[in-house]
Design an enzyme around this catalytic site. Structure first.
Site, PDB file in Angstrom:
ATOM      1  N   ASN A  82      11.091  12.464 -24.191  1.00 63.37           N
ATOM      2  CA  ASN A  82      11.158  12.353 -25.490  1.00 63.37           C
ATOM      3  C   ASN A  82      10.772  11.053 -25.816  1.00 63.37           C
ATOM      4  O   ASN A  82       9.680  10.700 -26.678  1.00 63.37           O
ATOM      5  CB  ASN A  82      12.363  12.758 -26.231  1.00 63.37           C
ATOM      6  N   THR A  83      11.289   9.905 -25.213  1.00 63.19           N
ATOM      7  CA  THR A  83      11.094   8.470 -25.548  1.00 63.19           C
ATOM      8  C   THR A  83       9.515   8.265 -25.204  1.00 63.19           C
ATOM      9  O   THR A  83       8.826   7.552 -25.973  1.00 63.19           O
ATOM     10  CB  THR A  83      12.211   7.803 -24.747  1.00 63.19           C
TER      11      THR A  83
ATOM     12  N   GLY B 168      18.354   9.675 -30.861  1.00 62.98           N
ATOM     13  CA  GLY B 168      18.455   8.301 -29.979  1.00 62.98           C
ATOM     14  C   GLY B 168      17.370   8.128 -29.052  1.00 62.98           C
ATOM     15  O   GLY B 168      17.011   7.108 -28.861  1.00 62.98           O
ATOM     16  N   ASP B 169      16.881   9.431 -28.530  1.00 59.26           N
ATOM     17  CA  ASP B 169      15.487   9.355 -27.688  1.00 59.26           C
ATOM     18  C   ASP B 169      14.194   8.594 -28.559  1.00 59.26           C
ATOM     19  O   ASP B 169      13.769   7.909 -27.951  1.00 59.26           O
ATOM     20  CB  ASP B 169      15.131  10.443 -27.016  1.00 59.26           C
ATOM     21  N   SER B 170      14.386   8.867 -29.792  1.00 59.08           N
ATOM     22  CA  SER B 170      13.091   8.613 -30.396  1.00 59.08           C
ATOM     23  C   SER B 170      13.380   7.222 -30.902  1.00 59.08           C
ATOM     24  O   SER B 170      12.606   6.176 -30.968  1.00 59.08           O
ATOM     25  CB  SER B 170      12.990   9.476 -31.695  1.00 59.08           C
TER      26      SER B 170
END
Length: 343
Positions: free
Chosen positions: A65-66, A295-297
């Site tokens: 995702n990140t 949080g990932d983004s």
């Protein structure tokens, strides 16, 4: 090596099976909103039963995702690379095609025996619980990183990012990348991830071994409080941030920066002995679709700005922007329009 990405993310590639469900379905499997767990045998039927709801299949896994969000924020061709292990199956092909379509350079290890990992994302009133069956993701081997092709990528990369979940799979791979970063004065970023990685001594020993190599450490408020309790530092987030920044550091050419997110509350950044608060972008509850990957983004936006040499305030602003955009989508879905230009 035809491309030279500047950012290398590594983790557990998963296909998110995302559905808005009622609480009865969530409680049937003994799950709790806000939790992230590894699937046990008793959870396996839910991957089939959840299809009775409207299901979206979305590329997932925290570090993937990140990587996708960082690539989206940078809007440059093949700036970010991602690696992990998938199965030789249709889900693996879906993941590869979708992630490559975002511009990410995908260098999966493919396992011939295990199926591609999946994460059941059960959503109720914008809150979610994650139940992960790692499958092939659990088969990642350090030998993949030691190939001549991957060694070339690693040598050319300046920023390395991984999330704690990967410490359950291949801690030796994590340590290899961390040591490479320290030895070559490159930047190593780490997301603390789920509380179980801190609470369970077996996993926490791996985390403690990695932290001395970390230049930027990310956590949400519950993860931060968890490590504060584990270390006997109390519950004050500023105190925990200061203690983490002072943890043993291998590469003394770089200080350690601590970033604690608190949902809609101010993000805390502890850098060079100073604590600064940054307010996120306010969003009405009616605009929030799915907090999964928030949080990932955030980390993706931060990493993108950092790789361009932006100051910390601009890195956090980019992180807040990315998170605010993604939580208005279902899962880690990248909007077609990006209002923030990092250049």
């Amino acid at each position: 090596m035809s491309v030279t990405p500047n950012i290398f993310c590594i983790g557990n590639p998963l296909l998110d099976i995302s559905a808005h469900t009622d609480m009865a379905f969530i409680e049937k499997y003994g799950l709790q909103l806000g939790n992230a767990i590894l699937a046990e045998d008793k959870h396996l039927p839910l991957y089939t039963e959840v299809k009775s709801y409207k299901v979206d299949y979305i590329p997932g896994g925290a570090a993937q995702n990140t990587a996708r969000v960082a690539q989206w924020m940078l809007n440059k061709k093949q700036t970010v690379m991602y690696s992990g292990c998938v199965g030789n199956d249709e889900n693996g092909r879906i993941l590869r095609e979708a992630t490559e379509a975002n511009g990410v350079v995908v260098k999966y290890l493919v396992d011939a025996e295990e199926p591609t990992g999946a994460c059941a994302v059960l959503i109720n009133n914008a809150e979610r619980c994650l139940t992960t069956n790692l499958g092939a993701a659990n088969k990642f081997k350090i030998a993949h990183l030691e190939s001549s092709e991957m060694t070339g990528y690693i040598n050319s990369t300046q920023y390395f990012y991984l999330v704690g979940y990967f410490m359950t799979v291949s801690p030796e791979s994590a340590m290899m990348l961390a040591k490479h970063a320290a030895d070559n004065n490159k930047t190593f970023l780490y997301g603390l991830a789920a509380p179980f990685l801190i609470e369970v001594d077996f996993f926490f020993e791996r985390v403690k071994a990695l932290i001395p190599y970390v230049d930027y450490l990310f956590a949400n408020e519950s993860e931060a409080a968890c490590i504060g309790k584990k270390m006997g530092w109390g519950e004050s987030l500023p105190v925990i941030a200061e203690k983490l920044s002072q943890w043993e550091k291998v590469n003394n050419n770089r200080s350690r920066t601590i970033i604690f997110t608190q949902g809609p509350q101010s993000t805390l950044v502890y850098q060079n002995g100073q604590l600064t608060e940054y307010k996120p972008i306010p969003l009405g509850a009616d605009k929030i679709v799915d907090l999964n990957a928030a949080g990932d983004s955030f980390c993706g936006g931060f990493l993108a700005a950092l790789s361009l040499g932006k100051p910390i305030a601009e890195c956090v602003a980019a992180a807040h922007y990315a998170a605010s955009e993604i939580i208005q989508q279902n899962g880690c879905t990248l909007p077609t329009v990006r209002a923030l230009n990092l250049e």
